[in-house]
Design a protein around this motif. Structure first.
Motif, mmCIF file in Angstrom:
data_model
loop_
_atom_site.group_PDB
_atom_site.id
_atom_site.type_symbol
_atom_site.label_atom_id
_atom_site.label_comp_id
_atom_site.label_asym_id
_atom_site.label_seq_id
_atom_site.Cartn_x
_atom_site.Cartn_y
_atom_site.Cartn_z
ATOM 1 N N SER A 34 0.677 -1.332 0.365
ATOM 2 C CA SER A 34 -0.320 -0.074 0.029
ATOM 3 C C SER A 34 0.431 0.935 -0.102
ATOM 4 O O SER A 34 0.729 1.965 -0.640
ATOM 5 C CB SER A 34 -1.117 -0.086 1.589
ATOM 6 O OG SER A 34 -1.387 0.798 1.051
ATOM 7 N N ALA A 37 2.053 1.776 -3.076
ATOM 8 C CA ALA A 37 1.102 1.910 -4.213
ATOM 9 C C ALA A 37 1.111 3.511 -4.391
ATOM 10 O O ALA A 37 1.416 4.020 -5.189
ATOM 11 C CB ALA A 37 -0.134 1.345 -4.289
ATOM 12 N N ASN A 41 2.443 6.302 -6.989
ATOM 13 C CA ASN A 41 1.611 7.021 -8.241
ATOM 14 C C ASN A 41 1.711 8.647 -7.934
ATOM 15 O O ASN A 41 1.030 9.831 -8.363
ATOM 16 C CB ASN A 41 -0.180 6.849 -7.137
ATOM 17 C CG ASN A 41 -0.670 5.559 -8.283
ATOM 18 O OD1 ASN A 41 -0.477 4.998 -9.812
ATOM 19 N ND2 ASN A 41 -0.439 4.668 -7.508
ATOM 20 N N GLN A 165 0.776 -3.207 -9.228
ATOM 21 C CA GLN A 165 0.938 -1.387 -8.400
ATOM 22 C C GLN A 165 1.685 -1.131 -9.748
ATOM 23 O O GLN A 165 1.495 0.695 -10.468
ATOM 24 C CB GLN A 165 1.025 -1.427 -7.122
ATOM 25 C CG GLN A 165 0.163 -2.089 -5.770
ATOM 26 C CD GLN A 165 -1.073 -1.149 -6.367
ATOM 27 O OE1 GLN A 165 -0.889 -0.316 -6.489
ATOM 28 N NE2 GLN A 165 -2.049 -2.275 -5.860
#
Length: 423
Positions: A34, A37, A41, A165
């Motif tokens: 998590s 990711a 991004n 991801q």
């Protein structure tokens, strides 16, 4: 383990601790994915994304070798994430025994007793997972380890999540760059269009001014000729001179209107009192109203408009002048001006009971040199095009509703001031 029906609580407790440890380890790995990711991004450049992948991956998997293979401009490129620096080289990845299989099939590959040649030949265990973007395989993430049983099925699942991801972040970055390219292209096109419009406006002004000089000379000489006697002119001389002067006057009016179109440059908007504007327009066109016997009815307390005073005066002057020209033979001719606030806009209307406009001509009335009844009325065919151009530059819209033989209503809307729209 149980003996003689008794429960071995120590064994049960040990197994519970083991399962809990495994669950905590899995939870920690999922939390790391998590975090990965979110970090991926947050950037849009490939080098930054690869560095993030290099920094986060050791918290997810145990390995000695990690590389990323991606397709760019028809060539496969490999980035080595194992060291402190990103190393890049061109490779024939689609022909590699290990990586090529995943590129062609889109399936991951877990090998625990490696005997393949190629890029992963030095590692007894390796793991290759595909990178997808828009349902296409665009590369792989590859892991190698010196032990024969280095990777597990759980490692494979984690690696696939990691590649998922990374592929999503690559796709988002590509969309960002595409949008930026589109925005830059639009910016260049808008700048070029603005520059071209400014050149055309300047050109129009130059041409119009250059036309006025010889035209004024022609008008001046014709005026001198008009002072001569009929004997000096000859039989038709006076008629010819008058035609010259009328033509020069007509062309001078056309040039003035072309100059209006060219000089209509946008500046800051102000709140304009249209009641005062209509008084000036009425005085300006009084001789035309009197000559045609047209009654002008202006609604009191017209709502003020956001715009430029000179532009709004020219808009109403052209609309009223147009109504007078096309009045027809009605025994009680009139022109009515009204306005009202309609939510976020102000709407203004000029209604007449003139000859009206045929439906086939409604789409072209605001074009330059458009004439409803060519040859039957005076004019240059520029007045309504000036209206449309000025209204559009003020951020508004213009239109007309008309019935042939009954009359027309020309209207335009402009953004209302904040105070008017709120009220």
């Amino acid at each position: 383990m149980a003996f003689g029906g008794e429960v071995d609580y120590e064994d049960l407790l040990a197994r519970s601790h083991k399962q809990m440890s495994q669950m905590q380890a899995l939870s920690a790995r999922l939390a790391s994915i998590s975090d990965l990711a979110a970090a991926l991004n947050s950037v849009v450049e490939l080098d930054a994304m690869l560095q993030i992948l290099r920094d986060h991956t050791p918290t997810l998997l145990t390995y000695e070798h990690c590389t990323v293979v991606l397709l760019h401009a028809g060539q496969w490129w490999l980035w080595d994430l194992s060291g402190a620096e990103l190393m890049q080289q061109a490779v024939d990845a689609d022909r590699d025994p290990a990586i090529g299989y995943t590129l062609q099939s889109g399936s991951p590959r877990l090998v625990l007793n490696n005997r393949d040649d190629g890029l992963l030949a030095a590692y007894p265990s390796y793991l290759v997972v595909p990178i997808h973007s828009a349902n296409e395989v665009i590369g792989t993430i590859n892991f190698g380890a010196p032990d024969l049983q280095a990777f597990t099925i759980e490692d494979l699942r984690i690696a696939r999540l990691l590649a998922f991801q990374f592929g999503g972040a690559l796709q988002n970055a590509e969309r960002f760059h595409e949008l930026r390219r589109i925005q830059e292209a639009l910016g260049r096109n808008n700048a070029e269009l603005q520059a071209r419009n400014e050149e055309l406006d300047a050109y129009n002004q130059i041409i119009a001014h250059d036309l006025k000089a010889p035209l004024n000379a022609v008008y001046g000489y014709a005026s001198l000729l008009a002072l001569l006697s009929a004997e000096e002119f000859g039989a038709n001389g006076a008629i010819y001179v008058k035609q010259i002067m009328d033509s020069a006057h007509h062309m001078n009016g056309m040039i003035d209107q072309l100059l209006w179109l060219a000089k209509a440059q946008h500046t800051a908007l102000t709140l304009v009192d249209l009641n005062a504007v209509l008084i000036r327009v009425a005085v300006r066109l009084e001789h035309l109203f009197v000559a045609r016997g047209v009654h002008l009815d202006v609604q009191p307390d017209l709502p003020p408009a956001l715009g430029h005073e000179a532009w709004l005066e020219e808009i109403f002057a052209n609309l009223l002048n147009n109504a007078i020209k096309y009045m027809g033979d009605d025994p009680d001719p009139y022109v009515r001006v009204r306005g009202f606030v309609d939510g976020p806009v102000c709407r203004y209307e000029v209604e007449d009971n003139g000859i009206g406009i045929e439906e086939a001509n409604l789409k072209t009335v605001f074009q330059m040199f458009a004439r409803f009844s060519p040859g039957e009325v005076e004019g240059h065919g520029l007045g309504l095009s000036i209206v449309a151009r000025l209204v559009h530059r003020l951020g508004g819209q213009v239109g007309v509703s008309s019935t042939a033989g009954v009359g027309s209503t020309f209207w335009f809307i402009l953004p209302a001031s904040d105070e008017l729209s709120t009220n």
